[in-house]
Enzyme design. Structure first.
Site, PDB file in Angstrom:
ATOM      1  CG  LEU A 127      -2.007  -1.004   1.391  1.00  0.00           C
ATOM      2  CD1 LEU A 127      -2.713  -0.825   2.732  1.00  0.00           C
ATOM      3  CD2 LEU A 127      -3.006  -0.898   0.255  1.00  0.00           C
ATOM      4  CG  ASP A 128       0.550   4.308  -2.930  1.00  0.00           C
ATOM      5  OD1 ASP A 128       1.401   3.525  -3.374  1.00  0.00           O
ATOM      6  OD2 ASP A 128      -0.322   4.856  -3.629  1.00  0.00           O
ATOM      7  NE  ARG A 129       5.888   8.020   5.073  1.00  0.00           N
ATOM      8  CZ  ARG A 129       6.947   8.770   5.295  1.00  0.00           C
ATOM      9  NH1 ARG A 129       7.755   9.081   4.294  1.00  0.00           N
ATOM     10  NH2 ARG A 129       7.220   9.222   6.504  1.00  0.00           N
TER      11      ARG A 129
END
Length: 317
Positions: free
Chosen positions: A145-147
């Site tokens: 998942l993106d940060r």
């Protein structure tokens, strides 16, 4: 796997056991050589200093059971254990775990925490989990998942589960549901965005994705969940393909940028949301359906955080 005991300045011989068969040599070494920078691992691979069965190999070489991997001396000021992470972070991630069995952990990742270290970050979710679960020697991220995206993240505790879930992800076995708060009024009839995506890496190392005919096929299904007049819409997004930044770029391509998206968003819209207290990216992986190796099925949902719920509570429908 057997590991010939050695100091940092000595040759290591690693024998590949069956559960690591099929893994790329670079990923294998990153997992086995804890604390060794990725740049050093790729350097010794590039120079041909890593040998498999006494022969040179490429970083994409896939290991076979019984392979004997020779690792050259690594002259590092290494510590035996990684630096302990802040107790508060460890407690936060422990509390975020929504499911765990002998082979799998699923957690509701908070926004703002990277899934792994790198690019200037010394730690991420996977490094923290390795401290929380020191006996789980094979912990690996199943996906990313993106940060700044929150929500359900799978981490395999066994190689067999990792292989199973990667196979399911390549097909259509895993069903992922996201929620996003987007700019404007998303029309009910707009149920999908089918637009090819091309990933570029800038000189700074930042990844940017754009819609272009030269890109890879990408399809996202959308459904309206709730409207806030003509100002904003809460939508469900289901990525059929799994491209980098897919939902964020497809939402913008549809004319409805996601709130708080500093890379692909609309700054005026994001500023208005921030003024309501919404200081985050409004993209959350809330639902996950996963087929298990024993034939069962895992169905999970993860709630949004207080920042999300309180911000939406201030919007007028």
């Amino acid at each position: 796997m057997t590991n010939t005991p050695s100091q940092a300045s000595s040759v290591q011989m690693l024998e590949v056991s069956p559960e690591f068969a099929g893994q790329r040599i670079d990923n294998f070494l990153r997992n086995q050589l804890k604390g060794v920078p990725k740049t050093l691992i790729y350097r010794i691979l590039r120079k041909g200093e890593v040998r498999v069965n006494k022969g040179r190999i490429k970083p994409e070489y896939k290991l076979q059971a019984g392979d004997l991997v020779r690792v050259p001396p690594l002259r590092l000021a290494e510590r035996d254990e990684p630096a302990p992470l802040a107790q508060g972070l460890l407690e936060r991630l422990e509390a975020a775990i929504v499911y765990e069995d002998k082979a799998l952990i699923v957690l509701n990742k908070p926004a703002g925490i990277a899934v792994h270290g790198g690019s200037g970050l010394s730690y991420g979710v996977i490094e923290a989990l390795r401290q929380l679960r020191p006996d789980a020697k094979e912990l690996e991220l199943v996906h990313r998942l993106d940060r700044d995206t929150s929500g359900l993240l799978m981490v395999a505790k066994k190689r067999s589960m990792l292989r199973h879930l990667h196979q399911e992800l390549r097909g259509d076995g895993v069903d992922k549901h996201y929620m996003a708060l987007v700019r404007g009024r998303w029309e009910t009839g707009k149920k999908q965005v089918n637009a090819p995506l091309l990933k570029n890496t800038l000189r700074s190392g930042e990844r940017m994705v754009e819609v272009t005919d030269e890109g890879k096929e990408a399809l996202t299904l959308f459904r309206v969940l709730r409207r806030f007049g003509d100002f904003a819409t809460l939508v469900e997004a289901r990525p059929v393909t799994g491209r980098t930044h897919q939902i964020r770029v497809h939402a913008r391509h549809a004319g409805h940028a996601i709130a708080g998206d500093s890379k692909y968003g609309d700054e005026d819209f994001s500023r208005e949301i921030r003024e309501l207290g919404g200081k985050r990216l409004f993209l959350h992986a809330y639902g996950l359906k996963v087929p298990l190796p024993d034939g069962g099925e895992l169905n999970l949902e993860a709630p949004v955080d207080e920042v999300w719920s309180q911000t939406l509570g201030k919007l007028v429908e």
